[in-house]
Design a protein around this motif. Structure first.
Motif, PDB file in Angstrom:
ATOM      1  N   ARG A  87       0.831  -1.203   0.000  1.00 47.71           N
ATOM      2  CA  ARG A  87       0.000   0.000   0.000  1.00 47.71           C
ATOM      3  C   ARG A  87       0.868   1.257   0.000  1.00 47.71           C
ATOM      4  NH1 ARG A  87      -2.889  -3.460   3.562  1.00 47.71           N
ATOM      5  NH2 ARG A  87      -5.065  -3.822   2.922  1.00 47.71           N
ATOM      6  N   ILE A  88       1.901   1.260   0.820  1.00 52.11           N
ATOM      7  CA  ILE A  88       2.793   2.427   0.875  1.00 52.11           C
ATOM      8  C   ILE A  88       3.448   2.652  -0.473  1.00 52.11           C
ATOM      9  CG2 ILE A  88       4.944   3.297   1.872  1.00 52.11           C
ATOM     10  CD1 ILE A  88       4.128   1.991   4.497  1.00 52.11           C
ATOM     11  N   THR A  89       3.892   1.569  -1.110  1.00 52.76           N
ATOM     12  CA  THR A  89       4.520   1.697  -2.425  1.00 52.76           C
ATOM     13  C   THR A  89       3.568   2.334  -3.424  1.00 52.76           C
ATOM     14  OG1 THR A  89       5.961  -0.216  -2.048  1.00 52.76           O
ATOM     15  CG2 THR A  89       5.568   0.423  -4.336  1.00 52.76           C
ATOM     16  N   GLY A  90       2.312   1.875  -3.426  1.00 55.41           N
ATOM     17  CA  GLY A  90       1.334   2.434  -4.352  1.00 55.41           C
ATOM     18  C   GLY A  90       1.027   3.886  -4.078  1.00 55.41           C
ATOM     19  N   GLN A 170       0.528  26.666  11.760  1.00 53.03           N
ATOM     20  CA  GLN A 170      -0.242  25.644  12.476  1.00 53.03           C
ATOM     21  C   GLN A 170       0.455  24.301  12.363  1.00 53.03           C
ATOM     22  OE1 GLN A 170      -4.383  25.438  11.397  1.00 53.03           O
ATOM     23  NE2 GLN A 170      -4.724  23.500  12.448  1.00 53.03           N
ATOM     24  N   LEU A 171       0.613  23.636  13.475  1.00 51.65           N
ATOM     25  CA  LEU A 171       1.268  22.331  13.521  1.00 51.65           C
ATOM     26  C   LEU A 171       0.240  21.228  13.285  1.00 51.65           C
ATOM     27  CD1 LEU A 171       3.999  20.847  14.291  1.00 51.65           C
ATOM     28  CD2 LEU A 171       2.998  20.623  16.564  1.00 51.65           C
ATOM     29  N   PHE A 172       0.565  20.305  12.371  1.00 51.40           N
ATOM     30  CA  PHE A 172      -0.304  19.168  12.093  1.00 51.40           C
ATOM     31  C   PHE A 172       0.440  17.886  12.443  1.00 51.40           C
ATOM     32  CE2 PHE A 172      -2.289  22.370   9.496  1.00 51.40           C
ATOM     33  CZ  PHE A 172      -3.636  22.050   9.513  1.00 51.40           C
ATOM     34  N   THR A 173      -0.163  17.070  13.280  1.00 48.12           N
ATOM     35  CA  THR A 173       0.407  15.760  13.571  1.00 48.12           C
ATOM     36  C   THR A 173       0.192  14.834  12.382  1.00 48.12           C
ATOM     37  OG1 THR A 173      -1.626  14.833  14.514  1.00 48.12           O
ATOM     38  CG2 THR A 173      -0.171  16.082  16.010  1.00 48.12           C
ATOM     39  N   HIS A 174       0.866  13.679  12.417  1.00 42.06           N
ATOM     40  CA  HIS A 174       0.664  12.683  11.363  1.00 42.06           C
ATOM     41  C   HIS A 174      -0.811  12.306  11.257  1.00 42.06           C
ATOM     42  CE1 HIS A 174       4.923  12.283  12.372  1.00 42.06           C
ATOM     43  NE2 HIS A 174       5.115  11.699  11.203  1.00 42.06           N
ATOM     44  N   THR A 189      -0.659   5.189   6.600  1.00 41.12           N
ATOM     45  CA  THR A 189       0.036   5.091   7.882  1.00 41.12           C
ATOM     46  C   THR A 189       0.870   6.333   8.152  1.00 41.12           C
ATOM     47  OG1 THR A 189       1.999   4.048   6.920  1.00 41.12           O
ATOM     48  CG2 THR A 189       0.175   2.593   7.576  1.00 41.12           C
ATOM     49  N   ARG A 190       1.334   6.447   9.398  1.00 40.54           N
ATOM     50  CA  ARG A 190       2.242   7.526   9.768  1.00 40.54           C
ATOM     51  C   ARG A 190       3.530   7.439   8.950  1.00 40.54           C
ATOM     52  NH1 ARG A 190       1.643   9.784  14.951  1.00 40.54           N
ATOM     53  NH2 ARG A 190       3.886   9.683  15.282  1.00 40.54           N
ATOM     54  N   ASN A 191       3.997   6.219   8.678  1.00 39.61           N
ATOM     55  CA  ASN A 191       5.206   6.045   7.869  1.00 39.61           C
ATOM     56  C   ASN A 191       5.002   6.577   6.453  1.00 39.61           C
ATOM     57  OD1 ASN A 191       6.656   4.877   9.939  1.00 39.61           O
ATOM     58  ND2 ASN A 191       6.188   2.775   9.328  1.00 39.61           N
ATOM     59  N   ALA A 192       3.797   6.395   5.939  1.00 43.36           N
ATOM     60  CA  ALA A 192       3.510   6.900   4.593  1.00 43.36           C
ATOM     61  C   ALA A 192       3.557   8.423   4.572  1.00 43.36           C
ATOM     62  CB  ALA A 192       2.144   6.400   4.117  1.00 43.36           C
ATOM     63  N   PHE A 219       6.070  15.687  17.247  1.00 41.64           N
ATOM     64  CA  PHE A 219       4.782  16.380  17.211  1.00 41.64           C
ATOM     65  C   PHE A 219       4.176  16.396  15.813  1.00 41.64           C
ATOM     66  CE2 PHE A 219       6.824  17.985  21.014  1.00 41.64           C
ATOM     67  CZ  PHE A 219       5.795  17.967  21.943  1.00 41.64           C
ATOM     68  N   GLY A 220       4.888  16.915  14.825  1.00 46.63           N
ATOM     69  CA  GLY A 220       4.308  16.974  13.498  1.00 46.63           C
ATOM     70  C   GLY A 220       5.010  17.961  12.594  1.00 46.63           C
ATOM     71  N   TYR A 221       4.263  18.463  11.587  1.00 47.49           N
ATOM     72  CA  TYR A 221       4.831  19.288  10.531  1.00 47.49           C
ATOM     73  C   TYR A 221       4.115  20.635  10.449  1.00 47.49           C
ATOM     74  CZ  TYR A 221       6.704  14.775   9.070  1.00 47.49           C
ATOM     75  OH  TYR A 221       7.341  13.560   9.031  1.00 47.49           O
ATOM     76  N   PHE A 222       4.851  21.633   9.951  1.00 41.12           N
ATOM     77  CA  PHE A 222       4.259  22.962   9.766  1.00 41.12           C
ATOM     78  C   PHE A 222       5.110  23.749   8.792  1.00 41.12           C
ATOM     79  CE2 PHE A 222       7.499  23.468  12.928  1.00 41.12           C
ATOM     80  CZ  PHE A 222       8.005  24.753  12.778  1.00 41.12           C
ATOM     81  N   ILE A 223       4.539  24.829   8.260  1.00 42.64           N
ATOM     82  CA  ILE A 223       5.276  25.837   7.489  1.00 42.64           C
ATOM     83  C   ILE A 223       5.238  27.112   8.298  1.00 42.64           C
ATOM     84  CG2 ILE A 223       5.295  27.243   5.394  1.00 42.64           C
ATOM     85  CD1 ILE A 223       4.249  24.891   3.839  1.00 42.64           C
ATOM     86  N   ALA A 224       6.386  27.677   8.549  1.00 45.15           N
ATOM     87  CA  ALA A 224       6.473  28.859   9.405  1.00 45.15           C
ATOM     88  C   ALA A 224       5.736  30.045   8.773  1.00 45.15           C
ATOM     89  CB  ALA A 224       7.924  29.218   9.662  1.00 45.15           C
ATOM     90  N   THR A 225       5.208  30.913   9.616  1.00 41.75           N
ATOM     91  CA  THR A 225       4.452  32.069   9.136  1.00 41.75           C
ATOM     92  C   THR A 225       5.309  33.036   8.345  1.00 41.75           C
ATOM     93  OG1 THR A 225       4.811  33.138  11.271  1.00 41.75           O
ATOM     94  CG2 THR A 225       2.739  31.928  10.988  1.00 41.75           C
TER      95      THR A 225
END
Length: 228
Positions: A87-90, A170-174, A189-192, A219-225
């Motif tokens: 699934r991850i590969t696809g 804004q911070l977004f978790t997986h 998945t989180r790995n994906a 925590f997660g990902y974000f783009i700084a303001t």
């Protein structure tokens, strides 16, 4: 809504083709990868229903070629390969959804409706271009450019970039990214998510653009303001 069904089983082509047309879809049918590629070069499709094990150009190669050409139509993979790695590969290759064989026709219709809603939402609500440190993110056309050159992203990579760009700071978790960007039936998945973000950063870097997407470890990902 116009679909391309790519499947080498004549039995499945007959049953799925009849069911999809009866459900109101406009449908073209390809029995191998070469025929599918010819269709994709000549026509525009809203969704491609793609089996992986097909003669000629295999499904993953066809999908990669489609994304490299800048085609952003929705793609749902049909496959008997049912491991998480498959699934991850696809998904990493650019698919929007992954449905394991055998499946019920009603489930396929549900997945197609969900992809259709996602397409309509994008078309009606995303109508501007965001500028981030020289990177232009065209939300309507789903195109990313830097210094006049297009950066070809998979749908998942684009969706992550677009969401973070619209919610700068804004911070977004997986799990939040999965909830916001994928259907409840999608096995993402989180790995994906980590793989999609890694690929996104790599493509931006290869184009000479800033990485943009930052990671707050644990925590997660974000783009700084400040990225405007």
């Amino acid at each position: 809504m116009k679909l391309l069904l790519v499947e080498d089983s004549h039995r499945l082509q007959r049953s799925l083709g009849a069911g999809l047309r009866n459900s109101g879809y406009v449908l073209d049918q390809a029995f191998d990868g070469d025929q599918a590629w010819a269709f994709l070069r000549e026509s525009d499709y809203d969704i491609v229903v793609l089996d992986l094990m097909i003669p000629g150009i295999d499904g993953l190669t066809l999908l990669s070629r489609l994304r490299q050409a800048g085609n952003i139509c929705q793609v749902i993979i049909l496959s008997a390969r049912d491991t998480t790695e498959d699934r991850i590969t696809g998904l990493d290759a650019g698919a929007d959804d992954y449905l394991v064989k055998p499946f019920s026709f009603d489930e396929l219709l549900s997945r197609l409706r969900a992809l259709g809603r996602r397409t309509r939402t994008t078309e009606t609500s995303l109508n501007s271009t965001l500028q981030l440190n020289g990177v232009d993110v065209d939300l309507k056309e789903r195109i990313v450019t830097f210094d006049g050159q297009q950066i070809v992203l998979t749908p998942s990579e684009f969706n992550i970039l677009a969401l973070l760009a619209q919610r700068r700071g804004q911070l977004f978790t997986h799990d939040q990214l999965i909830d916001r960007l994928y259907d409840a039936t999608s096995d993402v998945t989180r790995n994906a998510i980590e793989a999609h973000v890694s690929a996104l950063r790599r493509k931006l870097r290869a184009a000479g653009a800033p990485a943009l997407v930052e990671n707050r470890r644990g925590f997660g990902y974000f783009i700084a303001t400040g990225n405007t």
